[in-house]
Write a protein that holds these residues in place. Sequence first.
Motif, PDB file in Angstrom:
ATOM      1  N   CYS A 206      40.576 -12.180 -22.284  1.00 34.91           N
ATOM      2  CA  CYS A 206      40.341 -13.624 -22.466  1.00 34.91           C
ATOM      3  C   CYS A 206      38.869 -13.978 -22.305  1.00 34.91           C
ATOM      4  N   GLY A 207      37.990 -13.140 -22.820  1.00 34.14           N
ATOM      5  CA  GLY A 207      36.559 -13.408 -22.785  1.00 34.14           C
ATOM      6  C   GLY A 207      35.894 -13.217 -21.430  1.00 34.14           C
ATOM      7  N   ARG A 208      36.609 -12.680 -20.449  1.00 33.08           N
ATOM      8  CA  ARG A 208      36.012 -12.487 -19.123  1.00 33.08           C
ATOM      9  C   ARG A 208      34.881 -11.455 -19.189  1.00 33.08           C
ATOM     10  N   GLU A 209      33.809 -11.750 -18.480  1.00 32.91           N
ATOM     11  CA  GLU A 209      32.684 -10.834 -18.395  1.00 32.91           C
ATOM     12  C   GLU A 209      32.981  -9.796 -17.321  1.00 32.91           C
ATOM     13  N   ILE A 210      32.806  -8.527 -17.679  1.00 32.10           N
ATOM     14  CA  ILE A 210      33.015  -7.438 -16.729  1.00 32.10           C
ATOM     15  C   ILE A 210      31.643  -6.857 -16.408  1.00 32.10           C
ATOM     16  N   ARG A 211      31.344  -6.803 -15.117  1.00 26.91           N
ATOM     17  CA  ARG A 211      30.086  -6.232 -14.641  1.00 26.91           C
ATOM     18  C   ARG A 211      30.396  -4.934 -13.903  1.00 26.91           C
ATOM     19  N   SER A 212      29.383  -4.105 -13.748  1.00 22.47           N
ATOM     20  CA  SER A 212      29.619  -2.830 -13.062  1.00 22.47           C
ATOM     21  C   SER A 212      28.503  -2.523 -12.090  1.00 22.47           C
ATOM     22  N   SER A 213      28.796  -1.620 -11.168  1.00 28.04           N
ATOM     23  CA  SER A 213      27.800  -1.160 -10.206  1.00 28.04           C
ATOM     24  C   SER A 213      26.959  -0.025 -10.785  1.00 28.04           C
TER      25      SER A 213
END
Length: 184
Positions: A174-181
């Motif tokens: 649903c368009g969510r932004e996924i960030r990572s370490s």
Amino acid sequence: MKRNCGTFLTANHLPSSKFELAQFHAHWGCNSKEGSEHLLDGKKLSGEVHFVFWNTSYASFNEAIEKPDGLAVVGVFLKEGKYNDNYHGLIDSVRKATGSNVPIAMPKDFHLEQLLPSPDKREFVTYLGSLTTPPFNECVIWTLFTEPVEVSYGQLNVLRNIIPANHRECQDRCGREIRSSYNL
């Protein structure tokens, strides 16, 4: 205000408030190819453990679930494989509690951290999302470790003896932004 736990979470990607452990639970499938509620590299895994923390800047857990930064849930993928001694105490307590009419205490030497991937394998992805169970509130800062923890077929079967499967299918981003370490 009474506190029931002494386990707190802080992290650079979370708001500056402390998050207190409310509970943890697991999701699993009826076989090794399903059970996780998230995908790892596009694939389902055998299960997923969720550690649910609430933002103590709010007066209570119930107030926190009404706020977009109210909960921080740490997810650990379970992969069916070799026996995991770190999960023995937890799985044994579940086995003893199944069908019991009396509460079963966790082992005295139980430490929540032993259920996580080893410290050198704690890369993660994070996104803003919802609870995966009713009422599905959009109140969760998700943190998912990308290194699965192996548990054996027998250990997973202790859970499957309670109910064969208890996971929700993976939902659309649903368009969510996924960030990572780390660099994706």
